[in-house]
Motif scaffolding. Structure first.
Motif, mmCIF file in Angstrom:
data_model
loop_
_atom_site.group_PDB
_atom_site.id
_atom_site.type_symbol
_atom_site.label_atom_id
_atom_site.label_comp_id
_atom_site.label_asym_id
_atom_site.label_seq_id
_atom_site.Cartn_x
_atom_site.Cartn_y
_atom_site.Cartn_z
ATOM 1 N N ASP A 140 0.852 -1.174 0.000
ATOM 2 C CA ASP A 140 0.000 0.000 0.000
ATOM 3 C C ASP A 140 0.902 1.244 0.000
ATOM 4 N N LEU A 141 0.805 2.014 -1.042
ATOM 5 C CA LEU A 141 1.659 3.198 -1.165
ATOM 6 C C LEU A 141 1.343 4.259 -0.109
ATOM 7 N N ASN A 142 0.144 4.228 0.468
ATOM 8 C CA ASN A 142 -0.174 5.163 1.552
ATOM 9 C C ASN A 142 0.694 4.903 2.772
ATOM 10 N N ILE A 143 1.053 3.652 2.995
ATOM 11 C CA ILE A 143 1.937 3.318 4.117
ATOM 12 C C ILE A 143 3.319 3.908 3.881
ATOM 13 N N ILE A 144 3.791 3.838 2.647
ATOM 14 C CA ILE A 144 5.095 4.415 2.314
ATOM 15 C C ILE A 144 5.061 5.925 2.507
ATOM 16 N N LYS A 145 3.989 6.563 2.080
ATOM 17 C CA LYS A 145 3.862 8.012 2.269
ATOM 18 C C LYS A 145 3.820 8.366 3.750
ATOM 19 N N ALA A 146 3.080 7.599 4.531
ATOM 20 C CA ALA A 146 2.987 7.861 5.976
ATOM 21 C C ALA A 146 4.341 7.648 6.646
ATOM 22 N N ASP A 147 5.080 6.640 6.205
ATOM 23 C CA ASP A 147 6.407 6.380 6.755
ATOM 24 C C ASP A 147 7.333 7.555 6.465
ATOM 25 N N ARG A 148 7.306 8.058 5.276
ATOM 26 C CA ARG A 148 8.162 9.200 4.912
ATOM 27 C C ARG A 148 7.763 10.457 5.676
ATOM 28 N N LEU A 149 6.470 10.646 5.876
ATOM 29 C CA LEU A 149 6.007 11.789 6.661
ATOM 30 C C LEU A 149 6.457 11.660 8.117
ATOM 31 N N GLY A 150 6.349 10.469 8.672
ATOM 32 C CA GLY A 150 6.818 10.236 10.034
ATOM 33 C C GLY A 150 8.301 10.519 10.166
ATOM 34 N N GLU A 151 9.070 10.064 9.189
ATOM 35 C CA GLU A 151 10.515 10.317 9.196
ATOM 36 C C GLU A 151 10.806 11.819 9.145
ATOM 37 N N LYS A 152 10.103 12.520 8.276
ATOM 38 C CA LYS A 152 10.293 13.969 8.147
ATOM 39 C C LYS A 152 9.939 14.678 9.450
ATOM 40 N N SER A 170 16.000 9.379 16.783
ATOM 41 C CA SER A 170 16.083 9.003 15.371
ATOM 42 C C SER A 170 14.828 8.260 14.952
ATOM 43 N N TYR A 171 14.473 8.402 13.708
ATOM 44 C CA TYR A 171 13.381 7.635 13.121
ATOM 45 C C TYR A 171 14.014 6.520 12.300
ATOM 46 N N ILE A 172 13.666 5.297 12.592
ATOM 47 C CA ILE A 172 14.201 4.167 11.845
ATOM 48 C C ILE A 172 13.089 3.647 10.945
ATOM 49 N N SER A 173 13.228 3.899 9.662
ATOM 50 C CA SER A 173 12.235 3.459 8.691
ATOM 51 C C SER A 173 12.578 2.053 8.225
ATOM 52 N N LEU A 174 11.780 1.097 8.671
ATOM 53 C CA LEU A 174 12.000 -0.271 8.207
ATOM 54 C C LEU A 174 11.675 -0.404 6.734
ATOM 55 N N ILE A 175 10.810 0.454 6.237
ATOM 56 C CA ILE A 175 10.516 0.428 4.800
ATOM 57 C C ILE A 175 11.762 0.822 4.020
ATOM 58 N N ARG A 176 12.432 1.883 4.438
ATOM 59 C CA ARG A 176 13.668 2.286 3.748
ATOM 60 C C ARG A 176 14.771 1.243 3.906
ATOM 61 N N LYS A 177 14.828 0.608 5.069
ATOM 62 C CA LYS A 177 15.869 -0.379 5.335
ATOM 63 C C LYS A 177 15.620 -1.699 4.605
ATOM 64 N N MET A 178 14.360 -2.120 4.540
ATOM 65 C CA MET A 178 14.055 -3.463 4.071
ATOM 66 C C MET A 178 13.410 -3.541 2.696
ATOM 67 N N CYS A 179 13.024 -2.401 2.147
ATOM 68 C CA CYS A 179 12.271 -2.432 0.889
ATOM 69 C C CYS A 179 12.967 -1.636 -0.212
ATOM 70 N N ASP A 180 12.770 -2.094 -1.405
ATOM 71 C CA ASP A 180 13.250 -1.413 -2.600
ATOM 72 C C ASP A 180 12.008 -0.910 -3.336
ATOM 73 N N VAL A 181 11.800 0.402 -3.299
ATOM 74 C CA VAL A 181 10.609 0.989 -3.918
ATOM 75 C C VAL A 181 10.939 1.357 -5.360
ATOM 76 N N ARG A 182 10.152 0.831 -6.279
ATOM 77 C CA ARG A 182 10.326 1.118 -7.708
ATOM 78 C C ARG A 182 8.992 1.586 -8.287
ATOM 79 N N GLY A 183 8.876 2.898 -8.409
ATOM 80 C CA GLY A 183 7.634 3.452 -8.955
ATOM 81 C C GLY A 183 6.473 3.164 -8.028
ATOM 82 N N SER A 184 5.482 2.451 -8.517
ATOM 83 C CA SER A 184 4.305 2.146 -7.712
ATOM 84 C C SER A 184 4.387 0.760 -7.076
#
Length: 75
Positions: A1-13, A24-38
Motif C-alpha cells: 500500500d503506497l499510503n503506508i510508504i507516504k505515511a512512513d516518509r512523513l513520520g521520518e520527516k 532518530s526515526y528508523i524506517s523499516l521500509i527504507r531499510k528493508m524495501c526497494d521501492v520502484r515506482g508504484s
C-alpha cells in the motif's frame, strides 16, 4: 500500500524536524524495501525463516532479525 510508504516518509520527516539529539526515526521500509515506482519489494524471509506472520505482524524470527540488524546499531 503506497499510503503506508507516504505515511512512513512523513513520520521520518516529522521526527527529523524535531531536531532532538539522540532521537532518530528508523524506517523499516527504507531499510528493508526497494521501492520502484508504484511497486515495492521487501525482505520477507531469511535463512532462519519468515520475517512476518501476516500483513504488519512480525514473527519471532522477524523481530529478532530486525532488532539485531536495524535497531541495535542505534542503541
Amino acid at each position: 500500500d503506497l499510503n503506508i510508504i507516504k505515511a512512513d516518509r512523513l513520520g521520518e520527516k516529522n521526527v527529523n524536524n524535531l531536531n532532538i539529539e539522540g532521537v532518530s526515526y528508523i524506517s523499516l521500509i527504507r531499510k528493508m524495501c526497494d521501492v520502484r515506482g508504484s511497486k515495492y519489494y521487501c525482505e520477507t524471509k531469511t535463512q532462519n525463516g519468515l520475517l512476518q506472520l501476516d500483513y504488519g505482524h512480525l514473527s519471532k524470527n522477524g523481530s529478532l532479525y530486525i532488532v539485531d540488524k536495524y535497531i541495535k546499531p542505534y542503541i
